[in-house]
Design a protein around this motif. Structure first.
Motif, PDB file in Angstrom:
ATOM      1  N   ASP A  93       0.812  -1.220   0.000  1.00 14.98           N
ATOM      2  CA  ASP A  93       0.000   0.000   0.000  1.00 14.98           C
ATOM      3  C   ASP A  93       0.844   1.267   0.000  1.00 14.98           C
ATOM      4  O   ASP A  93       0.411   2.302  -0.503  1.00 14.98           O
ATOM      5  N   ASN A  94       2.026   1.190   0.592  1.00 19.48           N
ATOM      6  CA  ASN A  94       2.854   2.386   0.687  1.00 19.48           C
ATOM      7  C   ASN A  94       3.870   2.510  -0.431  1.00 19.48           C
ATOM      8  O   ASN A  94       4.762   3.331  -0.375  1.00 19.48           O
ATOM      9  N   GLN A  95       3.752   1.642  -1.441  1.00 23.19           N
ATOM     10  CA  GLN A  95       4.712   1.706  -2.540  1.00 23.19           C
ATOM     11  C   GLN A  95       4.068   2.108  -3.839  1.00 23.19           C
ATOM     12  O   GLN A  95       4.757   2.481  -4.776  1.00 23.19           O
ATOM     13  N   LEU A  96       2.740   1.979  -3.901  1.00 19.80           N
ATOM     14  CA  LEU A  96       2.065   2.277  -5.162  1.00 19.80           C
ATOM     15  C   LEU A  96       1.733   3.761  -5.216  1.00 19.80           C
ATOM     16  O   LEU A  96       1.279   4.337  -4.231  1.00 19.80           O
ATOM     17  N   ILE A  97       1.976   4.364  -6.365  1.00 20.01           N
ATOM     18  CA  ILE A  97       1.865   5.812  -6.481  1.00 20.01           C
ATOM     19  C   ILE A  97       0.619   6.250  -7.237  1.00 20.01           C
ATOM     20  O   ILE A  97      -0.014   7.239  -6.869  1.00 20.01           O
TER      21      ILE A  97
ATOM     22  N   ARG B 168      -4.630   8.623  -4.938  1.00 16.71           N
ATOM     23  CA  ARG B 168      -4.254   7.242  -4.699  1.00 16.71           C
ATOM     24  C   ARG B 168      -4.503   6.844  -3.237  1.00 16.71           C
ATOM     25  O   ARG B 168      -4.903   5.738  -2.945  1.00 16.71           O
ATOM     26  N   PHE B 169      -4.246   7.780  -2.296  1.00 18.68           N
ATOM     27  CA  PHE B 169      -4.304   7.409  -0.883  1.00 18.68           C
ATOM     28  C   PHE B 169      -5.669   7.628  -0.230  1.00 18.68           C
ATOM     29  O   PHE B 169      -5.865   7.173   0.883  1.00 18.68           O
ATOM     30  N   ALA B 224      10.151   4.497  -1.353  1.00 14.55           N
ATOM     31  CA  ALA B 224       9.774   3.684  -2.512  1.00 14.55           C
ATOM     32  C   ALA B 224       9.900   4.495  -3.803  1.00 14.55           C
ATOM     33  O   ALA B 224      10.334   3.979  -4.825  1.00 14.55           O
TER      34      ALA B 224
END
Lengths: 279, 269
Positions: A93-97, B168-169, B224
């Motif tokens: 979840d924290n790597q996809l942009i 996205r978030f 990342a």
């Protein structure tokens, strides 16, 4: 085989609230091109710190990391090293942009400044190689954890790296997701000839590796083939790792006087060993 | 309940409007909003309304979707209509409480204003239903790109990147907020009863963990992004190229006709 990564006397320390900690203590290690290496260790063993050193995200306090002839301290080579050594983290979840799968995978190649047609090619190929091509138009948050992590891997693969370093990529996944990731990694290693460095604390993920490295307290305490490493049941237990259930069973049988070969790792081989011993 | 929030409510489709260039869609939207403002009489506004209806029809998004939006803006719509009712001049039709006069001009004005707001909402929905959030972001970045000539290049890129990451978030953080709410409820937190102050106070144990987690996520995301060779958009290319097509020319023409129509009706009547 050539070494793609050479770690020379690397030490990494950091200060937290005035107290200095040594996360890695004078580590030397070579990773061979095309190999599948698993680094095992419990929490705080320094294995995640090592991952961040491999692509130059952090530089060692002392010692050097050489990637394909380039020192990670060399700022001019920074992008080149990051492209060559792709790093995948624990939480997908924290790597996809981006909010669309294919646009996320395109992020890396776009940063490299490739031509649009070439980016399209890289993205499609990367998605196919992790088996997520049919999801290219989906939104990541509607996918499962394993699928999201495969997209994160595709995002790295799209930059055509030589080495894929994964820092506990399966820690947040269910057993099904974990199996998906491990088989994807073996596929990439065999078919795409990508060097894999898998960092994990799940011992069964090391079963089919070429080489297993065990870390504890910032040091390498064992290094060898998986079947040899798992023989040392006592040591593995001491550093807080679990031996695969099959090895543990064979080990216990051997101590009771049965003539079994404790090098068997898979369930089938173990069953055969036991059957042989009972004859 | 939080899951009902839809941001950039895209409706998958293959209509002319789905296919047209997102940059042009933004320009048309701005042009149409200005034109609707310019419409000074019922004839001009009626003409604008017909154009909006045509846009809705060619978007091939079910009318149900547009009406769903109505629910949320109904209070604003009613408020505007009622307020304007009292501000008209002309023949007094009847009086409320013997003091407040309702005139024919007031009624006309009330209907006019409500219709104007309705058209704004509908025409904006046409854009969000036919354009993916990412296309919108890219289009905004592209439209703002002239700003780079006055030294704001990285600002434009940063803005677009921020929008992409926000979009996205949003679902991730909504999911997280729900998890935290459930966790706090399981510990006996009461989120649904009491007065306003009590309810606001009850939100603190939800917002604090959410914020901490968001900060932690942002650190990981930054690492990342760095691993994926991100260096602030320097030398970045794009996989998807936005291209103007015949559809865009055709629809631009339609916009010009609408503009001409509204202005003519304004002057003539």
């Amino acid at each position: 085989m050539d070494n793609i990564i050479e770690i020379k006397n690397a030490t990494y320390s950091y200060t937290d609230e005035g107290i200095s900690h040594i996360a890695l203590n004078n580590i030397s290690l070579n990773i061979k091109k095309g190999s599948f290496t698993v680094i095992l260790g419990h929490n705080g063993s320094g294995k995640s710190t090592l991952a961040k050193l491999l692509n130059g995200l952090n530089t060692p306090t002392s010692g050097d990391i050489i990637v394909d002839g380039m020192n990670t301290r060399d700022e001019e080579k920074e992008l080149e090293i990051k492209r060559k050594v792709g790093l995948v983290f624990q939480n997908p979840d924290n790597q996809l942009i981006a909010s669309i799968v294919e646009e996320d995978v395109a992020f890396g190649p776009e940063n490299l400044g490739l031509e649009p047609e070439k980016i399209r090619e890289c993205v499609d190929e990367a998605l196919k190689s992790v088996g997520m091509y049919e999801f290219r138009k989906s939104t990541p948050h509607k996918l499962s954890g394993g699928q999201k992590q495969r997209i994160a891997i595709a995002g790295i693969i799209a930059m055509s790296p030589d080495v894929l370093v994964l820092d506990e990529p399966t820690a947040m996944l269910d057993p099904k997701g974990r199996a998906e990731i491990i088989s994807t990694l073996h596929y990439l290693n065999k078919e795409k000839n990508i060097t894999v460095v898998l960092i994990t604390h799940y011992m069964e993920e090391a079963e089919n590796a070429d080489r297993v490295i065990v870390m504890n307290d910032g040091e390498i305490i064992n290094d060898g083939k998986p079947e040899d490493i798992f023989q040392n049941v006592k040591q593995l237990k001491e550093v807080g790792l679990d031996v695969p259930q099959t090895t543990e069973l064979l080990y216990a049988l051997k101590q009771k006087g049965f003539k079994v070969n404790t090098k068997a790792l898979s369930i089938e081989d173990t069953a055969k060993e036991i059957a042989k011993a009972l004859k | 309940m939080l899951k009902d929030i839809t941001i950039g409510q895209y409706y998958e489709g293959k209509s002319l409007l789905h296919k047209s260039d997102p940059r042009m869609k933004i320009i048309w939207l701005i042009a149409l909003i200005v034109l609707i403002f310019l419409a000074q009489n019922m004839y001009a506004l009626g003409f604008a309304a017909i154009s909006v209806i045509i846009a809705i029809v060619i978007s091939r998004v079910p009318i149900k979707m547009y009406l769903k939006n109505m629910k949320t803006i109904l209070p604003i719509l009613l408020f505007t209509a009622v307020i304007n009712l009292f501000y008209g001049e002309g023949e007094v039709l009847f009086s409320l409480f013997g003091k407040i006069n309702i005139t024919d001009g007031g009624i006309y004005r009330s209907v006019f204003m409500a219709l104007r707001i309705l058209l704004f909402i509908f025409i904006s929905s046409v854009l969000t239903y036919t354009t993916t959030p990412n296309d919108l972001t890219d289009a905004i970045e592209s439209l703002l790109s002239p700003l780079k000539f006055i030294g704001l290049k990285s600002a434009v890129h940063t803005l677009a990147m921020m929008m992409t990451i926000t979009l996205r978030f949003i679902p991730t953080l909504i999911e997280e907020a729900e998890k935290i709410m459930n966790a706090q409820k399981a510990r006996g937190a009461d989120l649904e009863s009491g007065g306003l102050t009590k309810r606001v106070k009850a939100l603190i144990p939800i917002l604090v963990p959410l914020l901490i987690s968001a900060v932690r996520r942002s650190y990981e995301l930054a690492a990342a992004m760095e691993c994926r060779c991100y260096n602030g958009g320097e030398g970045k290319t794009r996989m998807k190229k936005m291209r103007l097509s015949l559809i865009d020319l055709f629809l631009s023409l339609a916009c010009i006709i609408i503009g001409a129509g509204i202005i003519t009706l304004n002057i003539l009547l």
